[in-house]
Write a protein that holds these residues in place. Structure first.
Motif, PDB file in Angstrom:
ATOM      1  N   ARG A  40      18.874 -37.336 -31.376  1.00  0.00           N
ATOM      2  CA  ARG A  40      17.889 -36.319 -30.995  1.00  0.00           C
ATOM      3  C   ARG A  40      16.484 -36.913 -30.920  1.00  0.00           C
ATOM      4  O   ARG A  40      15.701 -36.569 -30.028  1.00  0.00           O
ATOM      5  N   ASP A  41      16.169 -37.803 -31.862  1.00  0.00           N
ATOM      6  CA  ASP A  41      14.856 -38.462 -31.859  1.00  0.00           C
ATOM      7  C   ASP A  41      14.676 -39.318 -30.603  1.00  0.00           C
ATOM      8  O   ASP A  41      13.599 -39.336 -30.001  1.00  0.00           O
ATOM      9  N   ILE A  42      15.732 -40.010 -30.213  1.00  0.00           N
ATOM     10  CA  ILE A  42      15.652 -40.846 -29.007  1.00  0.00           C
ATOM     11  C   ILE A  42      15.492 -39.965 -27.779  1.00  0.00           C
ATOM     12  O   ILE A  42      14.655 -40.240 -26.913  1.00  0.00           O
ATOM     13  N   ARG A  43      16.261 -38.885 -27.698  1.00  0.00           N
ATOM     14  CA  ARG A  43      16.156 -37.985 -26.544  1.00  0.00           C
ATOM     15  C   ARG A  43      14.745 -37.408 -26.413  1.00  0.00           C
ATOM     16  O   ARG A  43      14.198 -37.309 -25.316  1.00  0.00           O
ATOM     17  N   ALA A  44      14.126 -37.061 -27.555  1.00  0.00           N
ATOM     18  CA  ALA A  44      12.780 -36.472 -27.540  1.00  0.00           C
ATOM     19  C   ALA A  44      11.675 -37.529 -27.557  1.00  0.00           C
ATOM     20  O   ALA A  44      10.494 -37.185 -27.581  1.00  0.00           O
ATOM     21  N   LYS A  45      12.066 -38.797 -27.560  1.00  0.00           N
ATOM     22  CA  LYS A  45      11.116 -39.926 -27.593  1.00  0.00           C
ATOM     23  C   LYS A  45      10.216 -39.886 -28.833  1.00  0.00           C
ATOM     24  O   LYS A  45       9.069 -40.317 -28.799  1.00  0.00           O
ATOM     25  N   ARG A  46      10.759 -39.382 -29.918  1.00  0.00           N
ATOM     26  CA  ARG A  46       9.991 -39.381 -31.172  1.00  0.00           C
ATOM     27  C   ARG A  46       9.885 -40.769 -31.775  1.00  0.00           C
ATOM     28  O   ARG A  46       9.089 -40.995 -32.676  1.00  0.00           O
ATOM     29  N   TRP A  47      10.670 -41.709 -31.258  1.00  0.00           N
ATOM     30  CA  TRP A  47      10.588 -43.067 -31.762  1.00  0.00           C
ATOM     31  C   TRP A  47       9.231 -43.683 -31.462  1.00  0.00           C
ATOM     32  O   TRP A  47       8.842 -44.672 -32.067  1.00  0.00           O
ATOM     33  N   LYS A  48       8.483 -43.080 -30.554  1.00  0.00           N
ATOM     34  CA  LYS A  48       7.126 -43.587 -30.280  1.00  0.00           C
ATOM     35  C   LYS A  48       6.189 -43.277 -31.439  1.00  0.00           C
ATOM     36  O   LYS A  48       5.208 -43.972 -31.651  1.00  0.00           O
ATOM     37  N   LEU A  49       6.490 -42.214 -32.183  1.00  0.00           N
ATOM     38  CA  LEU A  49       5.666 -41.820 -33.331  1.00  0.00           C
ATOM     39  C   LEU A  49       6.143 -42.442 -34.638  1.00  0.00           C
ATOM     40  O   LEU A  49       5.349 -42.759 -35.502  1.00  0.00           O
ATOM     41  N   SER A  50       7.442 -42.544 -34.759  1.00  0.00           N
ATOM     42  CA  SER A  50       8.042 -43.068 -35.989  1.00  0.00           C
ATOM     43  C   SER A  50       9.194 -43.988 -35.602  1.00  0.00           C
ATOM     44  O   SER A  50      10.044 -43.603 -34.782  1.00  0.00           O
ATOM     45  N   PRO A  51       9.247 -45.184 -36.166  1.00  0.00           N
ATOM     46  CA  PRO A  51      10.281 -46.134 -35.746  1.00  0.00           C
ATOM     47  C   PRO A  51      11.692 -45.658 -36.107  1.00  0.00           C
ATOM     48  O   PRO A  51      11.906 -44.953 -37.089  1.00  0.00           O
ATOM     49  N   ILE A  52      12.646 -46.043 -35.295  1.00  0.00           N
ATOM     50  CA  ILE A  52      14.058 -45.726 -35.520  1.00  0.00           C
ATOM     51  C   ILE A  52      14.631 -46.734 -36.507  1.00  0.00           C
ATOM     52  O   ILE A  52      14.306 -47.921 -36.461  1.00  0.00           O
ATOM     53  N   ASN A  53      15.493 -46.246 -37.371  1.00  0.00           N
ATOM     54  CA  ASN A  53      16.201 -47.122 -38.296  1.00  0.00           C
ATOM     55  C   ASN A  53      17.009 -48.126 -37.462  1.00  0.00           C
ATOM     56  O   ASN A  53      17.854 -47.730 -36.657  1.00  0.00           O
ATOM     57  N   PRO A  54      16.762 -49.420 -37.628  1.00  0.00           N
ATOM     58  CA  PRO A  54      17.458 -50.424 -36.806  1.00  0.00           C
ATOM     59  C   PRO A  54      18.979 -50.401 -36.989  1.00  0.00           C
ATOM     60  O   PRO A  54      19.719 -50.686 -36.049  1.00  0.00           O
ATOM     61  N   LEU A  55      19.446 -50.038 -38.175  1.00  0.00           N
ATOM     62  CA  LEU A  55      20.896 -49.954 -38.399  1.00  0.00           C
ATOM     63  C   LEU A  55      21.502 -48.798 -37.601  1.00  0.00           C
ATOM     64  O   LEU A  55      22.594 -48.916 -37.053  1.00  0.00           O
ATOM     65  N   HIS A  56      20.773 -47.679 -37.524  1.00  0.00           N
ATOM     66  CA  HIS A  56      21.245 -46.546 -36.726  1.00  0.00           C
ATOM     67  C   HIS A  56      21.293 -46.925 -35.254  1.00  0.00           C
ATOM     68  O   HIS A  56      22.257 -46.622 -34.552  1.00  0.00           O
ATOM     69  N   LEU A  57      20.242 -47.586 -34.792  1.00  0.00           N
ATOM     70  CA  LEU A  57      20.169 -47.994 -33.391  1.00  0.00           C
ATOM     71  C   LEU A  57      21.315 -48.946 -33.043  1.00  0.00           C
ATOM     72  O   LEU A  57      21.985 -48.780 -32.027  1.00  0.00           O
ATOM     73  N   GLU A  58      21.566 -49.899 -33.907  1.00  0.00           N
ATOM     74  CA  GLU A  58      22.657 -50.854 -33.689  1.00  0.00           C
ATOM     75  C   GLU A  58      24.007 -50.134 -33.615  1.00  0.00           C
ATOM     76  O   GLU A  58      24.822 -50.414 -32.735  1.00  0.00           O
TER      77      GLU A  58
END
Length: 107
Positions: free
Chosen positions: A63-81
């Motif tokens: 949901r954070d990626i869809r809403a581009k909230r990663w621009k405000l707060s970084p995504i957990n790299p383990l989740h992204l992987e």
């Protein structure tokens, strides 16, 4: 706990031994509610083998990626992987983007 709402071939001696593990854990966690049964047993759910907490975190990351909230707060790299390995996210120009499968995973 009595599971009278379930088909009897799934319930043996009051236990849920005839069900897949994902269904049993969902029922145990949610107190045997039918909602938990139907949600946790979706065969197409890419997170069906994940722990409940991890599945929740991964869905929120989608949901954070869809809403581009990663621009405000970084995504957990383990989740992204993990999401990339499941084919739910891909990287475009160093930005995470949901694939069609990722879009289908979240409402």
């Amino acid at each position: 706990m009595v599971f009278s709402f379930l088909p009897q071939h799934l319930v043996h001696d009051g236990n849920l031994t005839g069900m897949p593990l994902c269904c049993r854990s969902g029922l145990d966690l949610l107190g045997g509610s039918f909602w938990g049964f139907s949600e946790m047993c979706n065969e197409k759910d890419p997170f069906r083998d994940a722990e409940v907490r991890e599945a929740i975190d991964l869905r929120w990351t989608l949901r954070d990626i869809r809403a581009k909230r990663w621009k405000l707060s970084p995504i957990n790299p383990l989740h992204l992987e993990k999401l990339i390995s499941l084919g739910l996210v891909e990287m475009r120009n160093d930005d995470p983007v949901l694939t069609n499968a990722g879009l289908d995973t979240i409402p």
